[in-house]
Design an enzyme around this catalytic site. Structure first.
Site, PDB file in Angstrom:
ATOM      1  N   HIS A  54      -3.864  30.054  23.021  1.00 28.90           N
ATOM      2  CA  HIS A  54      -5.285  30.388  22.990  1.00 28.90           C
ATOM      3  C   HIS A  54      -5.558  31.507  23.993  1.00 28.90           C
ATOM      4  O   HIS A  54      -4.703  31.846  24.818  1.00 28.90           O
ATOM      5  CB  HIS A  54      -6.154  29.151  23.291  1.00 28.90           C
ATOM      6  CG  HIS A  54      -5.935  28.549  24.642  1.00 28.90           C
ATOM      7  ND1 HIS A  54      -5.354  27.320  24.838  1.00 28.90           N
ATOM      8  CD2 HIS A  54      -6.203  29.024  25.884  1.00 28.90           C
ATOM      9  CE1 HIS A  54      -5.289  27.058  26.126  1.00 28.90           C
ATOM     10  NE2 HIS A  54      -5.796  28.090  26.788  1.00 28.90           N
TER      11      HIS A  54
HETATM   12  P1  TYD Z   1      -5.774  22.315  25.768  1.00 25.80           P
HETATM   13  O1  TYD Z   1      -6.672  23.448  26.128  1.00 25.80           O
HETATM   14  O2  TYD Z   1      -5.392  22.170  24.318  1.00 25.80           O
HETATM   15  O3  TYD Z   1      -4.449  22.368  26.651  1.00 25.80           O
HETATM   16  P2  TYD Z   1      -3.399  23.574  26.784  1.00 25.80           P
HETATM   17  O4  TYD Z   1      -4.109  24.695  27.479  1.00 25.80           O
HETATM   18  O5  TYD Z   1      -2.298  23.044  27.614  1.00 25.80           O
HETATM   19  O6  TYD Z   1      -2.915  23.929  25.418  1.00 25.80           O
HETATM   20  O7  TYD Z   1      -6.443  20.996  26.252  1.00 25.80           O
HETATM   21  C1  TYD Z   1      -6.023  19.708  25.819  1.00 25.80           C
HETATM   22  C2  TYD Z   1      -7.223  18.777  25.780  1.00 25.80           C
HETATM   23  O8  TYD Z   1      -7.726  18.551  27.086  1.00 25.80           O
HETATM   24  C3  TYD Z   1      -8.365  19.312  24.942  1.00 25.80           C
HETATM   25  O9  TYD Z   1      -8.927  18.230  24.210  1.00 25.80           O
HETATM   26  C4  TYD Z   1      -9.365  19.792  25.953  1.00 25.80           C
HETATM   27  C5  TYD Z   1      -9.122  18.901  27.145  1.00 25.80           C
HETATM   28  N1  TYD Z   1      -9.377  19.557  28.437  1.00 25.80           N
HETATM   29  C6  TYD Z   1     -10.417  19.131  29.227  1.00 25.80           C
HETATM   30  O10 TYD Z   1     -11.183  18.201  28.872  1.00 25.80           O
HETATM   31  N2  TYD Z   1     -10.631  19.732  30.436  1.00 25.80           N
HETATM   32  C7  TYD Z   1      -9.828  20.732  30.877  1.00 25.80           C
HETATM   33  O11 TYD Z   1     -10.031  21.263  32.002  1.00 25.80           O
HETATM   34  C8  TYD Z   1      -8.746  21.189  30.033  1.00 25.80           C
HETATM   35  C9  TYD Z   1      -7.852  22.325  30.464  1.00 25.80           C
HETATM   36  C10 TYD Z   1      -8.558  20.574  28.833  1.00 25.80           C
END
Ligand code: TYD
Length: 136
Positions: A54
């Protein structure tokens, strides 16, 4: 403003070591220039899995490997670069509008992300086509 991976620099900090162990620090206005409103930590990543995939519209981040190692690929729509993070002495600053993929996590890897904003799903661009369209 066009963001580029040129703005995503590696920050190396001195290690302060003595017989009690080692210490590093990242200080506002010294090593980075944004307020930190959130810290999230990634760990227990199963072998072969990747994370990220992303970009963020406004979020700035410092990504640090606290333990183990992993690779991070950053892409600004034109250029890409792959960086291995494997020490708390080095952080990668990631500016807004950079597509990132984190992969090749070692079994014991612990990744700490210092972020300029609270969690906001609206700040994410999770579709690569949307990312490429937004920056073109
Ligand atoms: P995600 O952004 O998919 O993780 P990565 O960057 O490792 O791919 O986040 C995973 C899940 O966690 C998603 O449902 C959003 C949640 N999340 C939060 O609630 N707070 C946060 O600070 C982060 C980074 C993720």
């Amino acid at each position: 403003m066009k963001y580029s991976i040129e703005q995503c620099n590696l920050i190396n900090v001195p290690e302060i070591s003595d017989k009690r162990g080692s210490l590093v620090y990242y200080e506002f206005e010294k090593e980075f220039n944004f307020p930190i409103l959130r810290n999230y930590i990634i760990y227990d990543v199963p072998s072969g899995h990747s994370r990220g995939h992303h970009a963020h519209k406004k979020l700035e981040q410092l990504i640090v490997c606290l333990y183990g190692s992993f690779d991070i690929e950053i892409f600004d729509g034109t250029d890409s670069r792959e960086i291995t993070l494997n020490t708390p002495k080095t952080a990668l600053y990631v500016c807004p509008m950079i597509w990132r993929v984190m992969k090749n996590f070692s079994k014991d890897a612990v990744c700490s992300v210092l972020a300029s904003q609270k969690f906001d799903e609206n700040d994410y661009i999770r579709n690569k086509e949307d990312f490429l369209r937004t920056i073109s």
